[in-house]
Design an enzyme around this catalytic site. Structure first.
Site, PDB file in Angstrom:
ATOM      1  N   ASP A  56       0.861  -1.173   0.000  1.00  0.00           N
ATOM      2  CA  ASP A  56       0.000   0.000   0.000  1.00  0.00           C
ATOM      3  C   ASP A  56       0.903   1.230   0.000  1.00  0.00           C
ATOM      4  OD1 ASP A  56      -2.395   1.582   0.376  1.00  0.00           O
ATOM      5  OD2 ASP A  56      -1.747   1.804   2.459  1.00  0.00           O
ATOM      6  N   ASP A 113       0.051   4.884   1.094  1.00  0.00           N
ATOM      7  CA  ASP A 113      -0.067   5.848   2.186  1.00  0.00           C
ATOM      8  C   ASP A 113      -0.036   5.164   3.544  1.00  0.00           C
ATOM      9  OD1 ASP A 113      -0.302   7.870   0.271  1.00  0.00           O
ATOM     10  OD2 ASP A 113      -2.471   7.558   0.130  1.00  0.00           O
TER      11      ASP A 113
END
Length: 493
Positions: free
Chosen positions: A327, A329
């Site tokens: 991922d 963020d």
């Protein structure tokens, strides 16, 4: 009038001649017709294409086994129900109607429906050992010769475990995991025929490879897995005793222990005779069948023990993923809501070095990131591209970038927790989704990974919800930071 039913038929195959009549039965059957018939060609390599009737879609799974083939099939399907059938069964001409009657009235808590299997045996003689083995399917639970699952149950369970490389135990493993998630599996009334076929002389010896799958079942579900699946008690203890006695009979004379060697030989001979007798008496007792039972009864105990030990070692061996998907963020970079300025990109401490270390060791890396700010109008596509370019500049090249710019209500197949981005990332990297690990900070990251059949490691932040952490502990893994996540995944340097 038959009620409508939204279902897809998935058939893994190695190209057996029984496939075409099965497809013709499905194509010529009454309503409700399946939304799609997916034949998954599981032959290794890139040989000639399967010849199938029109209206059938063929997928290739590359010879990775029936579990992987079925996973490819149901993940491709879009219908509510997935009906798995084997390529060597004979379906009734009205099977779609029977299926609809079984599935139509099922309440939401029922996740699957098993068809009834019948195995016709010869009427003019006693069945052989192979034929009796096939007849055992009539009493088996959850076998995918004819088994229908709700798609959402497959997504939640993560599908079939592809560590089961053959058509053995992979169906029981899935059903146990579905049941453990709180769902019911019902017995339907539809009837499917599974012919009993003769096998080669040493088939029963080769079948002992299934003991490795039994080891994986014990590793995953505990010592009571046989009782829970109705698999019976098995004979491994007696096989182990026979094997030890046989080796002792050969080794003890070298130690001048002839008396003990004779005792060990007697134990081995007695157990072998008892085992052979059990297999000979209910059979046709022809000279060829008796010879086969005697020879294979002497070999089976050793083969069973060998494969069980091999399976126990394999079940304990960590499976390092082939690729790591991050991922963006709060995993790779510090989260700034709807970040639109490249100057605001700040890597999570240590993340750059860890990603570069993976790349240096040849581990493919990728990014799978929800960016709904575009759909919300809070950032522009150009601003998103500029931020991602800055991430690439700091971290170096990633083998794949998958970004979903949709919002929750858009109904896309890519926004996590949907598995679309994981599938596309694995495809671009040229790896199986089951060989990937997804590392992220939310439950959506974990659920997307599990839905794709990948592994997942959650690295919680202050904003990660407690239920998400609890679910990850049950179904995936949780780590304190990115370095620990890579260690948990088995890819730390």
């Amino acid at each position: 009038m038959t009620a409508s039913l939204d279902y897809t038929v998935v058939i893994p195959t190695t190209g057996r001649e029984t496939l075409r009549p099965l497809l013709e039965t499905l194509l010529g059957g009454p309503d409700p017709h399946p939304a799609e018939i997916l034949v998954v060609d599981d032959r290794p390599g890139r040989g000639p294409a399967l010849e199938v009737p029109g209206g059938v879609r063929v997928l290739r799974s590359g010879g990775r086994g029936p579990a992987a083939a079925r996973n490819l099939g149901w993940r491709t399907a879009k219908s509510e129900w997935i009906a798995f059938v084997d390529d060597d069964v004979v379906l009734a001409p009205d099977w779609p109607e029977q299926l609809a009657r079984d599935l139509g009235p099922l309440p939401p808590e029922v996740a699957a429906s098993q068809g009834r299997i019948t195995v016709p045996l010869p009427a003019d003689r006693r069945p052989t050992d192979d034929e009796r083995g096939t007849a055992g399917l009539e009493r088996a639970r959850w076998i995918t010769a004819d088994m229908a699952y709700r798609r959402r149950a497959l997504v939640e369970a993560g599908g079939f475990d592809e560590r089961f490389p053959r058509a053995f135990r992979e169906d029981s493993d899935l059903a146990l995991r579905v049941a453990e998630a709180g769902h019911r599996i019902d017995q339907g009334e539809r009837l499917t025929t599974h012919p009993a076929r003769r096998a080669g002389f040493f088939y029963s010896v080769k079948a002992q490879r299934g003991n490795a799958d039994n080891a994986l079942m014990r590793h995953k579900h505990g010592v009571l897995w046989r009782q829970r699946t109705g698999a019976g008690s098995g004979r491994l203890g007696l096989h182990a005793l026979s094997t030890v006695a046989g080796f002792a009979a050969l080794a003890l004379p070298l130690l001048r222990q002839r008396g003990k060697a004779l005792l060990a030989a007697g134990v081995w001979a007695g157990l072998t005779a008892e085992f052979a007798g059990r297999r000979i008496l209910p059979g046709p007792r022809t000279p060829g069948e008796v010879a086969r039972m005697v020879v294979t009864s002497a070999l089976i105990p050793l083969a069973a023990c060998y494969h069980r030990v091999r399976g126990e070692l394999a079940a304990r061996r960590p499976r390092p993923p082939v690729a790591v998907l991050f991922d963006r963020d709060d995993t790779l970079i510090v989260d700034v809501p709807y970040l639109n300025d490249p100057d605001g990109v700040r890597p999570v401490p240590g993340a750059v070095e860890l990603v570069r270390g993976l790349r240096d060791r040849g581990v493919p890396v990728g990014v799978v990131s929800n960016q709904s700010g575009v759909a919300k109008g809070l950032i522009t596509p150009d601003q998103l591209a500029a931020v991602n370019a800055r991430v690439k500049e700091l971290f170096g090249p990633f083998g794949t970038w998958q970004v979903c710019v949709h919002d929750d209500g858009d109904g896309c197949a890519c926004r996590k927790p949907a598995p679309g981005m994981v599938f596309r990332a694995a495809d671009e990297l040229g790896v199986d989704p089951a060989s990937c690990v997804v590392i992220g900070d939310t439950g959506a990251d974990v659920d997307a990974a599990l839905a794709a059949g990948a592994r997942a490691v959650l690295v919680p932040t202050a904003r990660t919800l407690e239920p998400e952490i609890a679910r990850a502990r049950r179904h995936a893994a949780v780590a304190r930071d990115l370095a620990e996540a890579l260690r948990v995944a088995g890819v730390a340097g």
